[in-house]
Each structure stands twice: as C-alpha cells, then as structure tokens.
Design a protein around this motif. Structure first.
Motif, short mmCIF file in Angstrom:
data_model
loop_
_atom_site.label_atom_id
_atom_site.label_comp_id
_atom_site.label_asym_id
_atom_site.label_seq_id
_atom_site.Cartn_x
_atom_site.Cartn_y
_atom_site.Cartn_z
N LYS A 119 0.84 -1.19 0.00
CA LYS A 119 0.00 0.00 0.00
C LYS A 119 0.88 1.25 0.00
O LYS A 119 1.99 1.23 0.52
N VAL A 120 0.36 2.33 -0.57
CA VAL A 120 1.02 3.63 -0.52
C VAL A 120 0.11 4.59 0.23
O VAL A 120 -1.07 4.75 -0.12
N ILE A 121 0.63 5.22 1.27
CA ILE A 121 -0.13 6.17 2.08
C ILE A 121 0.41 7.58 1.80
O ILE A 121 1.63 7.81 1.89
N GLU A 122 -0.45 8.49 1.47
CA GLU A 122 -0.07 9.89 1.29
C GLU A 122 -0.19 10.59 2.65
O GLU A 122 -1.21 10.51 3.32
N ASN A 123 0.88 11.26 3.04
CA ASN A 123 0.94 11.93 4.35
C ASN A 123 0.79 13.43 4.17
O ASN A 123 1.75 14.12 3.81
N PRO A 124 -0.39 14.00 4.44
CA PRO A 124 -0.61 15.44 4.21
C PRO A 124 0.10 16.33 5.22
O PRO A 124 0.17 17.54 5.04
N TYR A 125 0.67 15.73 6.27
CA TYR A 125 1.30 16.52 7.33
C TYR A 125 2.82 16.58 7.18
O TYR A 125 3.50 17.16 8.02
N PHE A 126 3.35 15.97 6.13
CA PHE A 126 4.79 15.97 5.94
C PHE A 126 5.33 17.40 5.89
O PHE A 126 4.76 18.28 5.24
N GLY A 127 6.44 17.61 6.57
CA GLY A 127 7.07 18.93 6.60
C GLY A 127 6.78 19.71 7.86
O GLY A 127 7.45 20.71 8.15
N VAL A 130 -1.86 14.31 17.29
CA VAL A 130 -2.60 13.04 17.31
C VAL A 130 -2.54 12.36 15.95
O VAL A 130 -2.45 11.12 15.87
N ASP A 131 -2.56 13.14 14.87
CA ASP A 131 -2.55 12.56 13.52
C ASP A 131 -1.28 11.76 13.25
O ASP A 131 -1.30 10.81 12.47
N PHE A 132 -0.18 12.13 13.89
CA PHE A 132 1.06 11.37 13.73
C PHE A 132 0.86 9.93 14.19
O PHE A 132 1.23 8.97 13.51
N ARG A 143 -0.19 4.11 13.50
CA ARG A 143 -1.01 2.93 13.79
C ARG A 143 -1.49 2.27 12.49
O ARG A 143 -1.52 1.04 12.39
N GLU A 144 -1.83 3.08 11.50
CA GLU A 144 -2.26 2.52 10.21
C GLU A 144 -1.13 1.73 9.57
O GLU A 144 -1.35 0.61 9.07
N VAL A 145 0.07 2.30 9.57
CA VAL A 145 1.23 1.60 9.00
C VAL A 145 1.51 0.32 9.77
O VAL A 145 1.74 -0.75 9.19
#
Length: 245
Positions: free
Chosen positions: A211-219, A227-229, A234-236
């Motif tokens: 799977k490929v997960i796009e991380n909108p919080y990168f940077g 909390v989103d981190f 947990r998803e990974v």
C-alpha cells in the motif's frame, strides 16, 4: 522525478522485486518501509543505478538510468566514511571525484561544515566521532555535490532514539533548504511517518508494494506531537502486522 514501471529483479530463482510500479514526484519525500527481506534496499539500489533490473524501466527526470548518476546522492547505513581520511577530506571526497577546483571545494566544504556544526571536528578521523557525528559527516559529504535526488538506506538505524530524532529534524530542515527529492528506506515506523510525504509499505515476501499512504502533514516539524502522527503510525503498523499473521 522517479518513474518505475514493471520492475523485476531476480537473483537466480529468487524474486527480489516483482513487477513493481511507483512514481515519486519531484521535490517530494518517499519513505519505503517493510520487514527484512521484503526488497526495499534492493529497490533503492536499483534507483541508485547500483543494481541492474532483470526487466522493467526506471527513469529519473524522464531519462532511463544507466548506472550511477552524478546528481544522485547516497547515504548508506554504515555511513561509508573512509577511516584514513579526516572529516574535511571525507566531506570533500565527492567534489574531488567530480574534478571540482580547489576554490570550489574549499568554499563548499567550509559552508556545509558550518551549517552542520562540524567545523570543530574537521581535523578528526571517523573513529574519533560519535555515531551521530559520523552521520552528519556523511550527510555533509552528500550535500556538497548538491544532489537533486537523495537516497538513504537505514541512515539512522544504529543511533539511540534521541540522536535519531535530532538527525531526522536536521534532515527535514536540509530538505526544506535544498531543492531535492528524497527516498529513505527504513524499518522504523515513526521515522517513515515523519520523513515520508509518500509512505510505501512493502509486502513481506513478495517483492511488491502492499500500500502507498499519502501523508498530508509531511514537513510539519511539530508533527510528532500531534494526534494525527500516531494515527498514521497505527495505520502503517496494522498493515505490517497483517503480514505477520
């Protein structure tokens, strides 16, 4: 920046990479994570031009790679520093190989040593440095060649947790200051989530992308405190644990 189409890599009858497809956009960051033996390092070495694919295509900036590329920087797990050379000479090595003149070498090495707080260590040898210092020297050596693509294979795996996070923060700042694309191979979930705009999770034995997960919080330098981190971690983790059952 990077286009991988129907990539296959085999060692005799062993399939390391199986019909893999992946795109990494220019000036983005891609973290590749998966268990040992899943093919993530093999994939990185193929992108670096060190390994030749059995079949398929890898293009960088629209051009098929044909071996080592001058604008690609590589940082390996063991740092790759020459023990008989000082910090200064190790950092200057890439420029010397590229036949840069003395003035250019002095200017670039001086600037990068200052930026990475290594000036006081310039006359020391790798054996005299801590693991974190050696890693900063490896980063400095790579950045002197001003790469447009930076490839890293488990660069912080031998460091303690605090040193690891400190160098992750440094790498993120350098990424923001220098126009380049980053690909990092890691087995550390938190590292992949912090440093990956795109998080590529590889399957355990198949040499394929699960799977490929796009991380909108990168940077976001404060991302670890949100909390989103932990949600993305947990998803990974859940995806990787499914391979173990």
């Amino acid at each position: 920046m990077i286009e991988i189409e129907d990539l296959n890599i085999r060692y005799g009858n062993f399939i390391a990479i199986d019909n893999l497809n992946l795109n990494v956009e220019k000036y983005s960051s891609c973290a590749i994570i998966g268990p040992s033996g899943c093919g993530k390092t093999t994939l990185l070495y193929a992108v670096a031009g060190i390994l030749k694919p059995s079949s398929g295509l890898i293009k960088i900036n629209g051009e098929k790679i044909k071996g080592n590329r001058k604008s690609t920087g590589i940082i390996l797990q063991n740092y790759g520093l020459l023990p008989w050379k000082t910090v200064w000479d190790n950092v200057a090595l890439g420029l010397k190989i590229r036949k840069a003149n003395r003035e250019t070498i002095n200017k670039k090495v001086t600037n990068i040593l200052k930026k990475l707080d290594l000036e006081d260590l310039k006359d020391k040898y790798p054996v005299q440095l801590s693991g974190g210092q050696r890693q900063r020297v490896a980063i400095a050596r790579t950045l002197t060649i001003e790469p447009d693509l930076l490839l890293m294979d488990e660069p912080f795996s031998s460091l303690d947790a605090i040193s690891r996070e400190s160098l992750q923060d440094l790498l993120l700042r350098l990424y923001k200051e220098n126009k380049m694309t980053m690909v990092i191979v890691t087995h550390n979930i938190e590292e992949a989530v912090f440093l990956g705009h795109k998080i590529v999770i590889m399957a355990k034995r198949e040499g394929k992308i699960k799977k490929v997960i796009e991380n909108p919080y990168f940077g976001d330098e404060e991302f670890r405190n949100r909390v989103d981190f932990y949600k993305i971690c947990r998803e990974v983790r859940n995806l990787m644990e499914k391979d173990e059952t």
